[in-house]
Design an enzyme around this catalytic site. Structure first.
Site, mmCIF file in Angstrom:
data_model
loop_
_atom_site.group_PDB
_atom_site.id
_atom_site.type_symbol
_atom_site.label_atom_id
_atom_site.label_comp_id
_atom_site.label_asym_id
_atom_site.label_seq_id
_atom_site.Cartn_x
_atom_site.Cartn_y
_atom_site.Cartn_z
ATOM 1 N N HIS A 76 0.958 -1.118 0.007
ATOM 2 C CA HIS A 76 0.022 -0.026 0.062
ATOM 3 C C HIS A 76 0.788 1.024 0.047
ATOM 4 O O HIS A 76 1.710 1.422 0.740
ATOM 5 C CB HIS A 76 -0.826 -0.173 1.310
ATOM 6 C CG HIS A 76 -1.757 1.316 1.258
ATOM 7 N ND1 HIS A 76 -2.819 1.467 0.474
ATOM 8 C CD2 HIS A 76 -1.678 2.365 2.251
ATOM 9 C CE1 HIS A 76 -3.384 2.582 0.697
ATOM 10 N NE2 HIS A 76 -2.679 3.223 1.770
ATOM 11 N N SER A 77 0.673 2.268 -0.820
ATOM 12 C CA SER A 77 1.277 3.431 -0.853
ATOM 13 C C SER A 77 2.678 3.215 -1.197
ATOM 14 O O SER A 77 3.237 2.470 -2.224
ATOM 15 C CB SER A 77 1.063 4.273 0.283
ATOM 16 O OG SER A 77 1.304 5.496 0.238
ATOM 17 N N LEU A 78 3.793 3.695 -0.492
ATOM 18 C CA LEU A 78 5.130 3.418 -0.330
ATOM 19 C C LEU A 78 5.312 1.885 -0.796
ATOM 20 O O LEU A 78 6.217 1.434 -1.454
ATOM 21 C CB LEU A 78 6.059 3.974 0.770
ATOM 22 C CG LEU A 78 7.219 3.087 0.933
ATOM 23 C CD1 LEU A 78 8.163 3.694 -0.006
ATOM 24 C CD2 LEU A 78 7.837 3.647 2.498
ATOM 25 N N SER A 103 -1.536 -0.843 -4.180
ATOM 26 C CA SER A 103 -2.705 -0.071 -3.828
ATOM 27 C C SER A 103 -2.256 1.271 -3.493
ATOM 28 O O SER A 103 -1.259 1.729 -2.784
ATOM 29 C CB SER A 103 -3.244 -0.629 -2.361
ATOM 30 O OG SER A 103 -3.781 0.264 -1.645
#
Length: 240
Positions: A76-78, A103
């Site tokens: 997720h993200s990073l 994500s």
């Protein structure tokens, strides 16, 4: 024995404990693992890493003896680009990743960069507040913020300095979770993940902002499990 090992990679400032409760929502044949980045929780005494290469190298090495079952990565993200970089390293070692789920983050070649990691603490914390859908007590506690800020700043440095002009296409399938109200990603940046896989991209739209997965955790888990049930992974030899 589990049928899959599902490995999770957290967002900037996040830790393995973000995924702790997920294990209770999974079928019994899925083993949930979470990568703990240095500089937080049980790795608090270790220095934070400041570049993607070292972070991905360490995570890939840590996973090299968990390959007795097919691997599924979720970031997720990073964590999305960390998971991609780890999948690439595992593939180079002839360790297959059955599926990569990413994500709320642009494709590797569409990174936005940034300078927040060079700025004041207040700007970093304001950016975290901007992305959060709910109040975060940690951000209002000066003592906790002091502990939290070094890892947050280093994570921002990693993602803001990460570059990938042309991603190396993986053999792995890639599923993209695109939150439509997230200011951190546009639809064309989500679609651009196609360049990172040799297989057709599977993109799902989600209502919500950057941390949509907090409110919709079970729906997200169900979506991933439903995808896995369409696969027929072959078991690999146990890592010696």
């Amino acid at each position: 024995m589990p049928r899959w090992r599902w490995v999770c990679f957290a967002h900037a400032g996040g830790s393995a404990s973000f995924f702790r409760d997920w294990v209770h929502a999974l079928p019994a044949d899925i083993d949930l693992l979470a990568i703990q980045y240095p500089g937080r929780e049980d790795r608090f005494s270790e220095p934070c890493l400041t570049d993607m290469q070292r972070l991905a190298d360490g995570a890939a090495h840590a996973l090299s003896c968990y390959t007795d079952r097919p691997l599924v990565l979720f970031g997720h993200s990073l964590g999305a680009v960390v998971a991609y970089e780890v999948a690439m390293r595992l593939e180079q070692r002839a360790i297959a990743v059955d599926h990569l789920f990413v994500s709320a983050h642009p494709a590797p070649q569409r990174q936005r960069g940034g300078q927040l990691h060079l700025g004041p603490d207040a700007a970093l914390l304001d950016d975290v507040r901007r992305l959060s859908d709910r109040p975060n007590a940690l951000l209002e506690n000066p003592a906790l913020c002091e502990l939290f800020l070094p890892s947050l700043r280093n994570d921002y440095r990693i993602v803001e300095t990460y570059t990938c002009t042309q991603p190396r296409p993986l053999k792995s399938r890639i599923g993209v979770f695109y939150p439509e109200q997230d200011p951190q990603i546009e639809f064309d940046e989500a679609k651009a993940w196609q360049a990172a896989s040799r297989q057709p991209l599977h993109l799902q739209r989600w209502q919500g902002g950057h941390f949509y997965l907090v409110e919709q955790r079970q729906a997200l888990i169900d979506a991933i499990v439903a995808t896995l049930l369409t696969l027929s992974p072959s078991l690999k030899e146990t890592c010696q």
